[in-house]
Design a protein around this motif. Sequence first.
Motif, PDB file in Angstrom:
ATOM      1  N   SER A   1       0.953  -1.212   0.119  1.00 33.35           N
ATOM      2  CA  SER A   1       0.034  -0.015  -0.012  1.00 33.35           C
ATOM      3  C   SER A   1       0.901   1.129  -0.064  1.00 33.35           C
ATOM      4  N   ALA A   2       2.057   1.183   0.545  1.00 34.42           N
ATOM      5  CA  ALA A   2       2.913   2.393   0.600  1.00 34.42           C
ATOM      6  C   ALA A   2       3.179   2.764  -0.898  1.00 34.42           C
ATOM      7  N   GLY A   3       2.673   3.959  -1.149  1.00 32.18           N
ATOM      8  CA  GLY A   3       3.021   4.554  -2.429  1.00 32.18           C
ATOM      9  C   GLY A   3       1.799   4.856  -3.222  1.00 32.18           C
ATOM     10  N   VAL A   4       0.484   4.082  -2.693  1.00 31.49           N
ATOM     11  CA  VAL A   4      -0.560   4.014  -3.300  1.00 31.49           C
ATOM     12  C   VAL A   4      -1.785   4.980  -2.531  1.00 31.49           C
ATOM     13  N   CYS A   5      -2.026   6.065  -3.238  1.00 32.73           N
ATOM     14  CA  CYS A   5      -2.934   6.794  -2.577  1.00 32.73           C
ATOM     15  C   CYS A   5      -4.197   6.473  -2.325  1.00 32.73           C
ATOM     16  N   ASP A   6      -4.619   6.478  -0.930  1.00 32.37           N
ATOM     17  CA  ASP A   6      -5.823   5.769  -0.334  1.00 32.37           C
ATOM     18  C   ASP A   6      -7.085   6.773  -0.731  1.00 32.37           C
ATOM     19  N   ASP A   7      -8.085   5.993  -1.249  1.00 30.15           N
ATOM     20  CA  ASP A   7      -9.423   6.806  -1.464  1.00 30.15           C
ATOM     21  C   ASP A   7      -9.932   7.517  -0.514  1.00 30.15           C
ATOM     22  N   ALA A   8      -9.973   6.844   0.949  1.00 30.38           N
ATOM     23  CA  ALA A   8     -10.675   7.522   2.021  1.00 30.38           C
ATOM     24  C   ALA A   8      -9.866   9.087   2.272  1.00 30.38           C
ATOM     25  N   SER A   9      -8.479   8.860   1.945  1.00 29.39           N
ATOM     26  CA  SER A   9      -7.675  10.128   2.500  1.00 29.39           C
ATOM     27  C   SER A   9      -8.383  11.442   1.446  1.00 29.39           C
ATOM     28  N   ILE A  10      -8.375  10.837   0.265  1.00 28.65           N
ATOM     29  CA  ILE A  10      -8.953  11.869  -0.801  1.00 28.65           C
ATOM     30  C   ILE A  10     -10.218  12.407  -0.273  1.00 28.65           C
ATOM     31  N   HIS A  11     -11.152  11.690  -0.065  1.00 27.44           N
ATOM     32  CA  HIS A  11     -12.532  11.752   0.283  1.00 27.44           C
ATOM     33  C   HIS A  11     -12.630  12.731   1.586  1.00 27.44           C
ATOM     34  N   LEU A  12     -11.788  12.456   2.433  1.00 30.47           N
ATOM     35  CA  LEU A  12     -11.406  13.340   3.601  1.00 30.47           C
ATOM     36  C   LEU A  12     -11.163  14.506   3.258  1.00 30.47           C
ATOM     37  N   LEU A  13      -9.994  14.717   2.667  1.00 26.74           N
ATOM     38  CA  LEU A  13      -9.451  15.973   2.255  1.00 26.74           C
ATOM     39  C   LEU A  13     -10.440  17.021   1.525  1.00 26.74           C
ATOM     40  N   HIS A  14     -11.123  16.162   0.490  1.00 25.08           N
ATOM     41  CA  HIS A  14     -12.130  17.186  -0.244  1.00 25.08           C
ATOM     42  C   HIS A  14     -13.255  17.411   0.524  1.00 25.08           C
ATOM     43  N   LYS A  15     -13.718  16.646   1.465  1.00 23.50           N
ATOM     44  CA  LYS A  15     -14.839  17.139   2.536  1.00 23.50           C
ATOM     45  C   LYS A  15     -14.551  18.121   3.316  1.00 23.50           C
ATOM     46  N   LEU A  16     -13.120  18.018   3.700  1.00 21.82           N
ATOM     47  CA  LEU A  16     -12.585  19.231   4.654  1.00 21.82           C
ATOM     48  C   LEU A  16     -12.343  20.352   3.988  1.00 21.82           C
ATOM     49  N   LYS A  17     -12.355  20.422   2.605  1.00 18.64           N
ATOM     50  CA  LYS A  17     -12.064  21.635   1.705  1.00 18.64           C
ATOM     51  C   LYS A  17     -13.471  22.269   1.608  1.00 18.64           C
ATOM     52  N   ILE A  18     -14.422  21.436   1.220  1.00 17.42           N
ATOM     53  CA  ILE A  18     -15.437  21.830   1.266  1.00 17.42           C
ATOM     54  C   ILE A  18     -16.306  22.782   2.359  1.00 17.42           C
ATOM     55  N   GLU A  19     -15.993  22.016   3.478  1.00 15.54           N
ATOM     56  CA  GLU A  19     -16.451  22.541   4.684  1.00 15.54           C
ATOM     57  C   GLU A  19     -15.857  23.920   5.193  1.00 15.54           C
ATOM     58  N   ASN A  20     -14.449  23.948   4.565  1.00 15.98           N
ATOM     59  CA  ASN A  20     -13.561  25.108   4.708  1.00 15.98           C
ATOM     60  C   ASN A  20     -13.358  25.912   3.427  1.00 15.98           C
ATOM     61  N   ILE A  21     -14.170  26.104   2.578  1.00 14.90           N
ATOM     62  CA  ILE A  21     -14.040  26.706   1.260  1.00 14.90           C
ATOM     63  C   ILE A  21     -13.106  27.970   1.175  1.00 14.90           C
ATOM     64  N   ASN A  22     -13.666  28.674   2.338  1.00 14.49           N
ATOM     65  CA  ASN A  22     -13.012  30.109   2.187  1.00 14.49           C
ATOM     66  C   ASN A  22     -11.544  30.316   3.179  1.00 14.49           C
ATOM     67  N   ASN A  23     -11.470  29.007   3.907  1.00 19.28           N
ATOM     68  CA  ASN A  23     -10.410  29.112   4.603  1.00 19.28           C
ATOM     69  C   ASN A  23      -9.116  28.486   3.819  1.00 19.28           C
ATOM     70  N   VAL A  24      -7.936  28.468   4.497  1.00 16.93           N
ATOM     71  CA  VAL A  24      -6.574  27.960   3.648  1.00 16.93           C
ATOM     72  C   VAL A  24      -6.248  26.531   4.423  1.00 16.93           C
ATOM     73  N   ILE A  25      -6.176  25.604   3.804  1.00 16.88           N
ATOM     74  CA  ILE A  25      -5.877  24.286   4.394  1.00 16.88           C
ATOM     75  C   ILE A  25      -4.303  24.018   3.887  1.00 16.88           C
ATOM     76  N   VAL A  26      -3.575  23.731   5.183  1.00 15.76           N
ATOM     77  CA  VAL A  26      -2.087  23.492   4.894  1.00 15.76           C
ATOM     78  C   VAL A  26      -1.914  22.065   5.372  1.00 15.76           C
TER      79      VAL A  26
END
Length: 334
Positions: free
Chosen positions: A76-101
């Motif tokens: 699995s090392a080196g293979v992007c996890d779908d759950a991570s992408i889903h979480l990051l995308h959800k986080l960005k939608i919830e904080n659309i006007n904020n900066v995510i680092v």
Amino acid sequence: MPQIDNNYDSNNFEVTYEDLPINENSSLIQNLPCSPNVVLEAENIIPEVIDFNCNSNLLVSNDASTNLLAMDLNKSAGVCDDASIHLLHKLKIENINNVIVSLLNVNSFSSKFDDIKFLIKENVDVAIFVETKIDDSYPNSQFMIDGFTEPFRFDRNRFGGGVIIYVREDIPCRLLRKYELPNDIEAIFLELNFRKSKWLLLGSYHPPSQNDDYYFRWIGSAFEYYNTKYDKCLLAGDFNAEVDESTMNGFLENFGLKSLVKQNTCFKSINNPSCIDLFLTNLRKSFLSTTVISTGISDFHKMAITVMRTTFNKMGPRKIIYRNYKKFNHALFR
């Protein structure tokens, strides 16, 4: 219910459960061979609920209603996890006007670039990667990501170290070079210019073989030099030191810094994980939340993510013009 052969080859083990509402108390899970290379991970959960849950080094979801997937940690090392992408995308939608680092010890950047690009594009505003293991034989053009400026890099060599930082193209930023550090101090200082404030950003990697006093003395000197011009700062990196260690603790107290990361980030030792991938700041209230997630990209580091309260002027939508081939005459075109 499928049966698992306990006489399996640990180097050739792959089991997939589809549409089986099982949980960690299921006899199927209890009878699973406990190989140190086996990980149980939920398909539809956020990574925070995954935790080390047995002496056999299994990762088991705390969500008992979620389907489980068995997979090899090394594969699995080196293979992007779908759950991570889903979480990051959800986080960005919830904080659309904020900066995510984001911050990740990637342990070799070039071989994982496609996964990295897929993970951060449209999900993260500022991305810091350390232990990149690249040199100047890799041109910047090889690592361009749509929507981000040309990356800022500090390269050591192909065998260790290195820092690379991506900043969204609509966030004004510039590299700070006036304070000259020794070549063995792996650090990048940037100015980030948001709508109403300027921030000092540090991205850094502190090798475990490097003396702590030496590293923090130089980082402290550079930070002190730049900090006179910026009243807001964020220091991010794999410091290979926890906040309660004497040298790190003295550094934090000297500059009035606090760590935003409270969860373990490095699992090189499964029985003794550590919190060494850190966001340090002098303005903790300027951040809404901070967490860590498993990405499947690094070998044993989790990605740290923090949400800044600040906003910035976003670029307008791009206009893309396409040719209309509805009435295209191939014979006339020839």
